[in-house]
Structures are given as C-alpha cells and as structure tokens.
Motif scaffolding. Structure first.
Motif, mmCIF file in Angstrom:
data_model
loop_
_atom_site.group_PDB
_atom_site.id
_atom_site.type_symbol
_atom_site.label_atom_id
_atom_site.label_comp_id
_atom_site.label_asym_id
_atom_site.label_seq_id
_atom_site.Cartn_x
_atom_site.Cartn_y
_atom_site.Cartn_z
ATOM 1 N N GLN A 1 14.854 5.878 -3.883
ATOM 2 C CA GLN A 1 13.494 6.388 -3.903
ATOM 3 C C GLN A 1 12.898 6.462 -2.501
ATOM 4 N N GLY A 2 13.366 5.547 -1.574
ATOM 5 C CA GLY A 2 12.934 5.578 -0.188
ATOM 6 C C GLY A 2 14.061 6.041 0.711
ATOM 7 N N PRO A 3 13.940 5.901 2.036
ATOM 8 C CA PRO A 3 15.041 6.271 2.936
ATOM 9 C C PRO A 3 16.275 5.421 2.656
ATOM 10 N N HIS A 4 17.444 6.052 2.651
ATOM 11 C CA HIS A 4 18.686 5.323 2.397
ATOM 12 C C HIS A 4 19.835 6.069 3.063
ATOM 13 N N PHE A 5 20.926 5.334 3.266
ATOM 14 C CA PHE A 5 22.097 5.914 3.922
ATOM 15 C C PHE A 5 22.836 6.821 2.955
ATOM 16 N N SER A 6 22.987 8.096 3.346
ATOM 17 C CA SER A 6 23.889 8.978 2.612
ATOM 18 C C SER A 6 25.286 8.944 3.218
ATOM 19 N N GLU A 7 25.408 8.657 4.535
ATOM 20 C CA GLU A 7 26.690 8.390 5.206
ATOM 21 C C GLU A 7 26.488 7.130 6.043
ATOM 22 N N TYR A 8 27.344 6.143 5.783
ATOM 23 C CA TYR A 8 27.184 4.869 6.484
ATOM 24 C C TYR A 8 27.643 5.000 7.949
ATOM 25 N N LEU A 9 27.342 3.948 8.697
ATOM 26 C CA LEU A 9 27.607 3.946 10.139
ATOM 27 C C LEU A 9 29.105 4.013 10.410
ATOM 28 N N TYR A 10 29.485 4.919 11.328
ATOM 29 C CA TYR A 10 30.873 5.038 11.747
ATOM 30 C C TYR A 10 30.879 5.391 13.230
ATOM 31 N N PHE A 11 32.069 5.347 13.828
ATOM 32 C CA PHE A 11 32.139 5.658 15.258
ATOM 33 C C PHE A 11 33.326 6.564 15.516
ATOM 34 N N THR A 12 33.210 7.292 16.640
ATOM 35 C CA THR A 12 34.307 8.101 17.163
ATOM 36 C C THR A 12 34.365 7.859 18.671
ATOM 37 N N VAL A 13 35.545 8.061 19.257
ATOM 38 C CA VAL A 13 35.748 7.870 20.701
ATOM 39 C C VAL A 13 36.069 9.219 21.310
ATOM 40 N N THR A 14 35.282 9.616 22.303
ATOM 41 C CA THR A 14 35.484 10.902 22.956
ATOM 42 C C THR A 14 36.491 10.765 24.086
ATOM 43 N N GLU A 15 36.833 11.913 24.723
ATOM 44 C CA GLU A 15 37.828 11.921 25.795
ATOM 45 C C GLU A 15 37.348 11.156 27.026
ATOM 46 N N ASP A 16 36.045 11.096 27.227
ATOM 47 C CA ASP A 16 35.537 10.362 28.399
ATOM 48 C C ASP A 16 35.234 8.904 28.056
ATOM 49 N N CYS A 17 35.888 8.404 26.979
ATOM 50 C CA CYS A 17 35.778 7.006 26.577
ATOM 51 C C CYS A 17 34.367 6.630 26.149
ATOM 52 N N THR A 18 33.622 7.600 25.644
ATOM 53 C CA THR A 18 32.298 7.299 25.092
ATOM 54 C C THR A 18 32.444 7.044 23.595
ATOM 55 N N VAL A 19 31.927 5.922 23.141
ATOM 56 C CA VAL A 19 31.923 5.595 21.720
ATOM 57 C C VAL A 19 30.629 6.148 21.123
ATOM 58 N N MET A 20 30.777 7.014 20.140
ATOM 59 C CA MET A 20 29.620 7.631 19.510
ATOM 60 C C MET A 20 29.414 6.998 18.137
ATOM 61 N N LEU A 21 28.333 6.211 18.000
ATOM 62 C CA LEU A 21 27.961 5.629 16.710
ATOM 63 C C LEU A 21 27.058 6.620 15.988
ATOM 64 N N ALA A 22 27.342 6.885 14.681
ATOM 65 C CA ALA A 22 26.579 7.900 13.942
ATOM 66 C C ALA A 22 26.449 7.499 12.484
ATOM 67 N N CYS A 23 25.414 8.027 11.842
ATOM 68 C CA CYS A 23 25.172 7.845 10.412
ATOM 69 C C CYS A 23 24.216 8.934 9.954
ATOM 70 N N LYS A 24 24.028 9.049 8.630
ATOM 71 C CA LYS A 24 23.085 9.998 8.063
ATOM 72 C C LYS A 24 22.208 9.289 7.049
ATOM 73 N N VAL A 25 20.924 9.642 7.086
ATOM 74 C CA VAL A 25 19.937 9.013 6.222
ATOM 75 C C VAL A 25 19.292 10.108 5.360
ATOM 76 N N ALA A 26 19.147 9.812 4.060
ATOM 77 C CA ALA A 26 18.548 10.765 3.131
ATOM 78 C C ALA A 26 17.149 10.310 2.735
ATOM 79 N N ASN A 27 16.379 11.261 2.166
ATOM 80 C CA ASN A 27 15.024 11.000 1.663
ATOM 81 C C ASN A 27 14.108 10.485 2.768
ATOM 82 N N VAL A 28 14.191 11.087 3.950
ATOM 83 C CA VAL A 28 13.344 10.657 5.059
ATOM 84 C C VAL A 28 11.985 11.341 4.967
#
Length: 1312
Positions: free
Chosen positions: A964-991
């Motif tokens: 009913q309120g904001p909630h995770f539609s995709e939980y937190l995950y990470f990817t590593v780019t070629e320049d060794c940057t770790v990208m933390l990402a997630c998606k939130v629904a019902n914002v």
C-alpha cells in the motif's frame, strides 16, 4: 326450382337497372369507448348500381394491411361494418373521443380485375371452415382452403373467387393453382419460396357484395447448402430493360445466427434452357447489379445467390421472363438521316461503391441504320479522354462502369455510331465520384410487444431515424433467457406492426427488429421487454354451428335430442347450447330453453303427440352465441314402446391410420325392456348400402378398434345396441372417414425421466392450433383430476406422469388434441413394460438422482489480501439448488467477513473468509440438495495443513499492507563496470512526490552526487574504484569479494545440476525442458537449433521457472525438426544439453470425431477417426473413464496404424455416456472425448451436451528430475549458512519518516 329462380332474376334485371343515388339508410353514430377495447361501427347504404363503400379515418383511407389484426371491414346484406380491435388513444385525434369515420361512394363501374359473371353476384355465399395462419418451408407445397355454402348450388355456376397476396391480385399460374367448386375455394402453392410469404386474402362475390377472409402465410428457409450458409435472397426483379442491358434488383435474406453476408452472385439463364451462367466474377455487395452483354431479342431469367464465410446460399426463385429489347427501337425508323445525332443528358442513374451505371437519351432522329454507342471518360477538368468500351459494341443507352478509382471524380461523354459514321460527342456529364451515397438505414426505434392470441404476439416499433430507401423490416425473436434468436419473418415487411405467429403458449419471448435496404441490414434495435404468450382480452369469436341432431327417445309428450359439438370452438370453451323448435308445417321458431344447456343432450317437453317437429341448435362461448345449425329432419312425437334398446349416439373417431381406426360412441338413452348388454358395429364403404358386422359377438364397452382397412378408402359406421330382447335401432350413420393417417403422425412413447425417475407417457402432436388442448383418457374414459397421474403440456408435446405406478395403472391410454383434424394416439401399458420401467426408475433414483456428482471436492486457496476461499465444483447444478456450509458443527451464513455464493453455469459453490485466523481451525463441510439428489464434501483444516494455510494467509495480508506504501519491486543488487566502479541499484514501486531515498554505510548516511529521480522508482549509488588499497575499508572489500566467490561457486553447482532435455506435449505444441536445482533468468543460457542461436518469438518462446529452463515450439511443423540444445555457462565452463527432434511425432487424433452424437435406439453407431504418430501410437477407448473391451456388441478396431474405430451395434439407452479415445506414443499423446445420447423412437431429440474440447493431454511421457548427490547438498548447505551469517552481520533495515524511507543491504540475494 333453382332454374326458375334464375329465370325470375333475369326478369327483374330491367327494374334493377333504374339508377338511384347512393344514400345512408342508417348513418354512423359517434362512440366513446375505453382504451384497448374493441369497437364496431355500423351503417346501412343503398343505391343502384350497388355503391362501392370505402372507410376513411382523418381523410386517409383505412387499409387493414397497414395494421394487421386491428381493422376488419365487413359487408353483409347491405350492412357495412368497421371493427377496430385494440382501440387506443392513437386511434383518436384528441383524448378518448372517437375520430369520425365516413363513407365514400363511387359509381359501380367495371373494376380493373375480372368482373363477376352475369349471375354469380346473385348467389348467397357463406364461408365455413377458413384457412388459418400457415407455415411452410422453401421447396415444399401448401394449400389454403376455405369451405363454402352456396345457395343455390349450381355445378356450372360457381361463385367468383379472387385471391390476393399483400393486397395484390394473384393470377393462375404454375406457382399459384386456383380451384373453386365442390363447396370449397382452394389456392395451392406447389413450389414454395420466401417470395410467397405474406397476407393472403380470399374475396368472394356474393349477392350482398363481397365477403373475404385473410390469414398470414410464413415461409421459412430450407436447409442450407452448407452449414452456416445464408438463406436465399428473394424478390428478384429485372427492370430498366434495354437491348443488351438490364438492372437486376433483389431483397437480402434475414441473417439471425448465420455469419454476415459478404456479397451476392447473379446468374442468368435463357428462356427454355436449364443452363445458368454466372454474371459477376466477384460478389457484389449491394442488392442491385447491372447485367450487360445480353443478346438482342433473347428472353432471360435471373436468380441470385448470397455468399458469406461459410459458403453460398441456395439460389433464389428465378425472376419473371424479360426480353432484351430497346424501348426506343420503334423510333429507329423515323427520319431519313444517315449519320445520327449526338446523345443527350449523360448522367449516372446508379452510383455505388462498386460500380456506376451511365444513362443517356438516344439521338433524335436516330436514322434507319442499326445504332451503337462509344463511351469516353476522363478525370474531371483534365480533358484527357479515353475510350472505355473498346471490346463491347454497346446497343443500349445504359452501361455499367466498374474500374473507377476511389476518391477520383470523372466525366463521361458518348458518341452515336452507325455504318455511315459517328456523331459529335455529347455534352460531358457532371463530375461523378464513386461513393456510397446512403448506406444501411439506422436501427429501428423502441420495440413494444403486446398480447394477441394464445400462440401469437403483436409487435410494433418506431421507424428508423434515417430511412435511406427502406425496403422493409426483419423481426427476430428468442425465448427469454436463451441466446439463440429465430427469424419471425423471411420476407421484408413494409409496415411497423407485425403479428408473430407460431409461438409456444405460456412461454416468454423478447423481440428485436432490423431495417433493410439495398445495402443490407441495419443494426439491431434494442430488445423489447419480455412478454408471455397469452390470449388478449376479448380475443374469442363465437363457435361454429353444431350438427348431427339425433332423436334418442320419445314418450309421447317429450323428445330427447343429441347433437355433435361445433367443429370450431371460437377460441374459448363452448359452455352453453340453445335449442329452438317449430312445427314442421310452420315457419315460426320458438325457444326451447331460456337457461343454457351445458351438455350435448336435451329433453324437450310439452310436445303434442303425433305432431312432426323440427329443431335447430346454437352453441355459445365467452364471445357470444354462434350461428344456428341447419334444421333437423322432421321428427314425429310418438311414444317408443319397443323392448329393444334405442340407438347409440355421438359416433366419433380417434387414432385414424392407414389400415386402422378407433370408433367411439355413447350408450343409448332408451334402454328398452332390459339393460343394454353389448353393441354390434357395422361398416360400409361410402356410397354403399352393404354393411358388414365387424363383431361376431356384442362388445360390452363403447369403443372398438377397427383393423384391416384399405388405405385411402372412405367408410361409414353405425352402432346397434343389444339387450335381452334383441338388437335395437341402429345409430345415425357416422361422418364419412378416410383411412389415411395425418402427415407426421406420431405414437405415444413410454419412458422414464433420467433426472427424476418418473414413469411417463409422452406424445408429440403433428398439428396444433391456438385453441388446442390435450385430453388424456384411460380405456377411452377421460382422465380428470386424478392424484395418480399428472398431465403437462408444452408446445406440441404433452406428458402424462405417474405418481406411484402399480398394477392399477395398467390399461389402454389415449390422447386427443382438440380443434385439430383428428390428431390422436393410444398406448397400452402392460405389466411387463411397467415392471421394466420401474426397474429403470429405481436405477435412475439410486444412480443418478440420489447423488449430485462432483467434479472437484471441497478445497481451499489463499487469495490476495489474505482472504481464504473454500470451494467445490459439481458436474451440474440446477437453478433450484440449495446448500449450506458447516464449520465445526455450526452452520455458517453470509455476513460480515464471510461471503457465500454459487454459479449454476460452472457448478461452483464457494465461501470466502476475509480474515483467516487461528479461530478458523477445524472441519469444513458443504451439504448440497438439488431436487432429489444430495451430496456432501468435507475438508479438515487442522495441524500442519491449517498452519500452512494460516502462514500463507498472514504473508499475503502483510504483503498487501506493505504494497500500500512504497516498497521494493526489485531488491538491491550490484554490478561491476570496466573501470572497477560498483553500481548498487534497486527499484521502488508505489512512490509519491513526498517519498525520499536515503543511502547508509553502517550507520552513516551517504548522499549521492546526483539526486535520484524519485517518481521513476529507480535508485542507484555508484562506488568508484573499489580496490584492495589500504584506503578501502577491509570489511567492504571482504564482503564484496566473499559474496562474489559464493555466488560464483553457487552458480557452478547450479549449472552442473542441469538434467538432460526432456520433451513435454502441451496444447500449444512441444516444450523442451531442462531441470536444475535452481534457475533464474540471470543465468547465461543459450538455446540453439541446428547450431543456430534461437531468439524468443511467437513461434519459439523461451522462459523458465524456479526449477527449470524451457523452450516452447508453437504449432510445430517439418521446419522445426532437427537437433536442439541448451548451453548454460557458469563463467568458467559451458554445460550443453541436447535433444533430437528429427522424425519424432507424438500420437494425436487428426480428425473425424464429433463432440456430440445423438442417435435413435436400435441404430448402429460408428465412431471412426484418423490417428497419427511416429512411432505408431497405441489406441485405447474408454466409456465413463472405464476401458472398453472388444465384444460382439462393441467392436474396437485399429487398422493400418491410422484408422481407429469403435462400432456399437443396435444401441440402447444404456450405451449413452461419455466416450473417449487415448492416442499415445513415447513422445506424447492426445485425449479426445465424445458425448453419446441415445433416445427412443418418438421421443424428442435431446439437446446436445458438449463434452470437453479436443485438446492434447499436457502430461509428459517421462520427466526425469536430476537427483542431488550428498556432497553437492552438503556444499550448498554450508554456503547458505555462511551467506546467512554474513547477511545478519552487515545488513541493516531502517524505516524512517512514517514509513516513507526504506533500506536494503548489498548482500541480500534477489528473490525470483
């Protein structure tokens, strides 16, 4: 004496020829009546010649055809009457005051139709039996007959009779045969078509003017040439006839349940030939078509066929013969010019989307030489003229043009050409564009249905807002609650009122209307309100005359008379008779009874002995007193003193067949010196005086079945009563009866109701009318109100049901349908037959009625919001089903938090519990009661079962609240780019706008350089340059690398667990499946076909579940054969699994089996189909889920590996059931069901009950799921324990700002 009367008529002709102006002897008077009550207007006129009388309303002539059944005009003995039924406020001009009607007189000049012969108008003619509303079928024949009484009856001078259809005079032809004579007027239509539908009127010229009778004839479509094909078009006519061109027009057929009509084909045939030639290559969409290229001077017929997606209709009735001649050909000889002048007035006479018809006026003068025309066209305004009839030598001033482009405007001009040369060009036409000018009409307005008769309804509607050259209307009806519509008329009806006949008495109907023009049918109108078919108030007419007056007894001062009932009751029960008497030498009639006699027997007192008397009888019903019978023969009032009994009376017939009949009579009133002990029956052929006694000994009952008759012969009968003194007077001769069964005659059928187990006798009448009733008898004594039996009727079928049948119910049962031409039948119920039916009844009650069969027992499912639904499904439920839910021995009803409902269509009964808690643990039971059948199903919800349901319900409830309120539609995950940057990402629904994102490391908040887009729901945090440098926190470094190590090792184990590919047969086609311990879409998988990579598409769908990866091949064909493989990569090595589909084909049914089979008892049933599969499949037949073995009664064969058959010889009702065939090989199979219904001869064909659709079984041949080794399970368990430990140590969740801020750690794995 008859010829003397004619001579006197001739002598008085001179006096009658003196002219006299028309005048009113009795004028009209005003009337005030209640709404919807009938009113009769009368007046008497005189004049010589006899005036022609016309009725007017508001200055407009009254036409009975405009409102069928509302107006009736009569003329009897110079008294003119107008009868208005259903008088309404719209009949008057203001309020309920009567609108003044007046008469219009015209000189009695010769009429446009054949005038009566010199003396035919001197005859007195009365109509007796009149033809009623009739129903026919295309291709059949029908006769409309009206019996007449003509005075004087001269064989060489029949009355003049004229027949009309829709007020148009009919002429004798091959399609309409007319005959007047022998006391009847007959119209025979030997080749029925829908063109013959309409209101038929018989008009007879009499001494007092004319008398007429009208009734409607309905003609329905014949069986279509192909299932679903439309009906035949109608009213095909050719007009605008020229030397080589005609325009053919027709009316479209009514389409109720068929697919829409896509076009029409027009055929032509030269007169005298049977060869039909199709005129158009492509179907024309409008109901007009120009036919050109005809031969000058040749005669042609035309017909039309309708086309839809299902096929082509039967051809229409051919048009009248037309001859291809130029109407202006006679002008060819005028003048002495050589080169003709130019044509004039070039224009488009017909403009449609598919063609344009050009018309022009021929040149004047045109010369003697034969003339033809040349046509040119150009785009409007361009002047680039182009000849269009290069291959056609055109002789008519008409030409259809087909090849015009849409949206372009064209101009045309025409040259006249003969052998001397060509004329100048005509003036160009106005710009012409090929467009649809009108289209179909708009839908008709409000439809209102009102009661009319016992089997008809009066329907009226508002005309469409946009008529657009309206041809008429089609009316459709359906039984209330049904989805199937039926046509009420098959020929467009021009007026906005229509009487729908042939309906089932007591049934409810709704109606709709469609408007028709050359473009087709409009949209359907709104449906009328439902109306029950019942007679309207005041519908009945008076009964016809009784006949057959017989003397039964006389004591010297009184005479006992009997008579036969009228042939027609007039629409209501005959409830009274009135008798008149007179001395034979007197002309004055005197009433015998002032109080009505209810029986057809009466004793007339206060007579003078030795005097001869004559009697006549009138019958009465609710509508009034009918016409009197013909006077009886003079009867002498003389006391009967003989010892023998008097005559039997009231002889009647029942069950008339080709070789037999049943004769019935009543006992004599005068018994003689002793009681009557029996009866002798005599028979003779009509016209013969040689009687044959049919019984050697006297029979002691008052009926006799006569056998051994010759088909088509006519017989008469008489009955003699017998007592101890001897044989008494013979009865009056019966009416002549012909030994011939009515067409479609059926017999009584004995049976058992499968649902209730009731024993019954059923009869379907071959003929019935509005006032008919079914009268059941036992041993030819009418069954009244009897508790042992109950009679019910619906439409043409009547059923006599036994309440508790036993030996007392044995005997001969018969049924008679009143107000018909002797429709009747009988059936003898024997002890053996009754015992057999009682056994079947017991089985029905025990096996079918005692238990409601269930498709699924009581079960539960958890819905969204945490609601729990308890449900079961029955195979079939009636609308009167009752049930109750019981929880822990207490009945539960619908209320707050609990909803209980059912669906008759699906058979589902359900209860939904909104808030499922620990208090709901226990036993759930559903009890069902449907008629005599019962069922019960229970579900125990205790222990682990209840805990699992409660846990899932609480989880779904929390999930609903969380979402009913904001909630995770995709939980937190990470990817590593070629320049060794770790990208933390997630998606939130019902914002929402006020939602904010906050990042934390340990307990410290991190503010990203770029603020996130809150409304998008996407949130990312880049962590640049994650290395092992000292500046990097070791904890983060360890966490990330350990997680990556665990994930990689985990994926390696998952990829290694992949099974070999297995084949699954599904309704859509074939599915290849690869099982593994755990599968997600992030795993790197590649599907290949013949070493080529496969991309997901409609043909090849790729997907997976938590346990497998799969690829679906939809509608497989030969192109999809070959080797398939899946490659699964864990980052280090690639795991490949393959499957060869070359030449493999699952078992399946190719065709040949229906869904439903309905067959009559004692016939042979053959279920044959073609099967396919590689390798050859195995075939198994089942009945009601039990395997069928091959016996003499049931033979199972499988020939050539392709043809499977199940043959049942001489089927019985026990062979009814659900049959199925299972076709299967190692690659899969198919399961097809067929429902078989067996009915007895004479029973109504049961409605089909469809089985399951033909869908392939979705069960795999084998489903090998890989087993995990103990070592693999131990490694996975250890990894999961370590990962859980790390998650607990480094994860942290916080909810701040009233739940608008949510957090999730890096190491949490993504759920799928």
């Amino acid at each position: 004496s008859q010829f003397r009367e004619l001579e006197n008529c001739v002598k008085t002709d001179v006096l009658e020829d003196i002219p006299k102006l028309p005048d009113f002897l009795v004028a009209l008077r005003p009337h005030t009546v209640w709404e919807k009550t009938p009113v009769k207007l009368f007046c008497t006129v005189q004049g010589n010649p006899r005036p022609i009388v016309k009725w007017y309303k508001g200055g407009v002539p009254v036409d009975p055809l405009t409102a069928p059944g509302k107006y009736k005009i009569e003329n009897k003995y110079g008294v003119h009457s107008l009868i208005i039924s259903r008088y309404g406020t719209n009949t008057t001009q203001q309020g309920c005051t009567c609108q003044m009607f007046f008469l219009h007189f015209a000189p009695n000049n010769p009429l446009p139709y054949n005038h009566p012969s010199q003396y035919s108008h001197k005859l007195e003619v009365s109509m007796l039996d009149r033809f009623s509303v009739s129903f026919g079928v295309e291709g059949g024949s029908i006769s409309l007959v009206c019996t007449l009484v003509v005075v004087p009856d001269l064989p060489n001078l029949p009355p003049l009779a004229q027949w009309y259809r829709d007020d148009k005079l009919l002429k004798p032809s091959k399609l309409a045969e007319m005959l007047v004579g022998g006391g009847a007027a007959r119209l025979t239509l030997p080749h029925l078509a829908k063109d013959d539908e309409g209101l038929y009127t018989l008009r007879i010229f009499t001494k007092d003017g004319t008398t007429e009778h009208s009734a409607y004839l309905f003609v329905s479509d014949a069986a279509p040439s192909a299932p679903g094909a439309p009906g035949a078009p109608l009213s095909v006519k050719a007009y605008d006839i020229n030397a080589d061109y005609v325009l053919v027009a027709w009316k479209p057929p009514n389409t109720v349940n068929e697919m829409a009509i896509t076009g029409y084909f027009v055929d032509r045939c030269e007169s005298g030939s049977d060869t039909w030639v199709q005129c158009n290559d492509a179907p024309v969409k409008v109901c007009k078509y120009p036919v050109h290229g005809l031969k000058v001077g040749h005669s042609y017929h035309f017909r039309v066929r309708a086309v839809n997606s299902a096929g082509i209709s039967r051809p229409s009735r051919k048009s009248d013969k037309v001859t291809a001649l130029d109407a202006a050909e006679s002008e060819r000889l005028q003048g002495y010019v050589t080169i003709p002048g130019e044509p004039t007035d070039v224009h488009a006479s017909e403009i449609f989307k598919s063609y344009v018809v050009l018309s022009w006026k021929p040149p004047s003068p045109r010369g003697r030489a034969p003339l033809w025309y040349v046509i040119e066209k150009c785009l409007a305004g361009t002047g680039a003229w182009q000849r269009i009839n290069t291959a056609v030598k055109l002789h008519s001033p008409r030409y259809p043009v087909f090849d015009l482009q849409d949206g372009q405007k064209y101009q045309f001009r025409v040259y006249s050409v003969n052998l001397y040369g060509s004329s100048e060009a005509s003036e160009p036409s106005e710009p012409i564009q090929k467009v649809d000018e009108d289209g179909v009409p708009s839908a008709p307005g409000q439809v209102v249905a009102t009661r009319n008769t016992k089997s008809s309804v009066f329907v009226q509607w508002d005309a469409p807002k946009y008529l657009k050259n309206l041809m008429g209307y089609y009316i459709d009806g359906r039984i209330a609650g049904s989805k199937e519509w039926f046509p009420c008329n098959h020929k467009p009806f021009k007026h906005t009122r229509f009487v729908v006949h042939g309906l089932i008495p007591g049934e409810s109907y709704t109606f709709r209307v469609q408007a028709v023009n050359v473009y087709g049918l409009s949209e359907e109108s709104q449906e009328s309100s439902s109306i029950t078919v019942e007679p309207a108030l005041g519908e009945s007419t008076t009964p016809s005359a009784p006949f057959g007056i017989t003397l039964l007894s006389c004591d010297g001062s009184s005479m006992t008379l009997a008579w036969k009932k009228p042939k027609h009751c007039g629409g209501s029960k005959v409830n009274a008779y009135y008798i008149d008497k007179r001395n034979a030498d007197s002309l004055v009639w005197k009433e015998v009874n002032l109080v009505a006699v209810t029986e057809r027997i009466c004793t007339v007192d206060n007579l003078t002995e030795g005097t001869f008397y004559e009697f006549k009888v009138q019958a009465a019903n609710m509508a009034g007193v009918g016409v009197p019978s013909a006077p009886s023969a003079p009867m002498k009032c003389e006391a009967w003193t003989m010892e023998e009994p008097g005559p039997a009376y009231d002889l009647s017939f029942s069950e008339v067949r080709c070789q037999s009949l049943v004769l019935l009579w009543k006992a004599p009133v005068y018994t003689g010196a002793s009681a009557v002990t029996g009866y002798l029956v005599d028979m003779a052929k009509k016209g013969s005086s040689e009687f044959v006694t049919l019984t050697q000994e006297a029979v002691n009952h008052r009926y006799l079945k006569v056998t051994g008759l010759k088909e088509g012969e006519t017989y008469v009968f008489r009955v003699r009563s017998v007592n101890a003194a001897g044989v008494g007077k013979p009865s009056k001769l019966s009416e002549p009866i012909c030994a011939k069964a009515l067409p479609g005659t059926q017999e009584i059928v004995a049976g058992v109701d499968e649902e209730t187990g009731d024993v019954f006798l059923s009869f379907e009448a071959c003929e019935i009318c509005e006032t008919s009733n079914f009268v059941w008898s036992k041993n030819y004594k009418a069954i009244g109100e009897c508790p042992r039996v109950a009679a019910t009727s619906k439409g043409r079928t009547s059923r006599l049901t036994f309440s508790s049948p036993d030996k007392d119910d044995l005997g001969a049962y018969s049924v008679v349908v009143t107000d018909t031409e002797g429709v009747s039948a009988s059936h003898t119920l024997t002890e053996d037959a009754l015992n057999t039916m009682l056994e079947i009844s017991f089985l029905c009650v025990v096996c079918f009625c005692a238990v409601v069969p269930l498709k699924h027992g009581l079960n539960y499912e958890v819905l969204e919001k945490g609601h729990v639904r308890f449900w079961l499904q029955a195979v079939k439920l009636s609308s009167s089903v009752s049930y109750r839910f019981i929880v822990n021995d207490k009945e539960v009803t619908s209320g707050e938090g609990i909803k209980i409902s059912h669906d008759v269509a699906t058979g589902v009964i359900q209860m939904t519990v909104d808030h499922f808690t620990r208090a709901n643990e226990g036993t759930y039971t559903v009890q069902i009661h449907d008629g005599k059948a019962k069922a019960q199903s229970s579900l125990v919800m205790v222990g682990d079962v209840f805990k699992a349901a409660l846990k899932e319900a609480e989880f779904q409830r929390k999930e609903h609240i969380r979402k009913q309120g904001p909630h995770f539609s995709e939980y937190l995950y990470f990817t590593v780019t070629e320049d060794c940057t770790v990208m933390l990402a997630c998606k939130v629904a019902n914002v929402k706008k006020e939602t904010s994102f906050h990042w934390y490391k340990e307990d410290d908040e991190i503010v990203p350089e770029t603020p996130p887009n809150v409304m998008s729901g996407a949130c990312a945090l880049p962590i640049p340059m994650v290395t092992t440098a000292a500046s990097t926190p070791k904890y983060i470094h360890y966490c990330i690398h350990l997680t990556l190590f665990i994930s990689h090792l985990f994926y390696m184990l998952l990829c290694a667990s992949a099974s070999e590919l297995v084949l699954q047969c599904t309704p859509e086609g074939i599915r290849l499946q690869c099982y593994m311990n755990y599968y997600t879409e992030e795993m790197k998988t590649v599907w290949k076909h013949k070493e080529s990579k496969i991309a997901s598409s409609e043909k090849m769908r790729i997907g997976g579940t938590a346990e497998m990866a799969w690829m679906q091949i939809c509608d497989p064909s030969d192109k999809e054969k070959g080797n398939y493989s899946i490659e699964i990569s864990d980052g280090v090595q690639t795991h490949t699994r393959s499957f060869d589909l070359s030449g493999q084909d699952r078992g399946r049914v190719v065709g040949g089996l229906p869904d439903v089979v309905t067959i009559m008892e004692a016939k042979s049933l053959s279920l044959t189909c073609t099967v396919w599969g590689e390798p050859t499949p195995e075939v198994t037949w089942f009945k009601n889920e039990q395997e069928v073995a091959s016996t003499e009664h049931t033979k199972v064969t499988f020939e050539g590996g392709k043809f499977a058959s199940l043959v049942i010889t001489k089927v019985t009702p026990e062979d009814s059931g659900k049959y199925s065939i299972n076709v299967r090989n190692k690659y899969g199979g198919e399961f097809v069901e067929i429902t078989v219904s067996v009915y007895k001869q004479g029973e109504q064909i049961p409605e089909p009950k469809l089985g399951h659709p033909k869908t392939p079984a979705a069960t795999p041949v084998s489903t090998p799921v890989p087993r995990e080794t103990r070592a693999v399970r131990q490694v996975v368990t250890n990894l999961q324990v370590r990962q859980t430990y790390l998650e607990k140590k480094i994860s942290k969740k916080e909810n701040k700002a009233n739940g608008k801020m949510i957090t999730q750690t890096v190491c949490r794995k993504r759920p799928d």
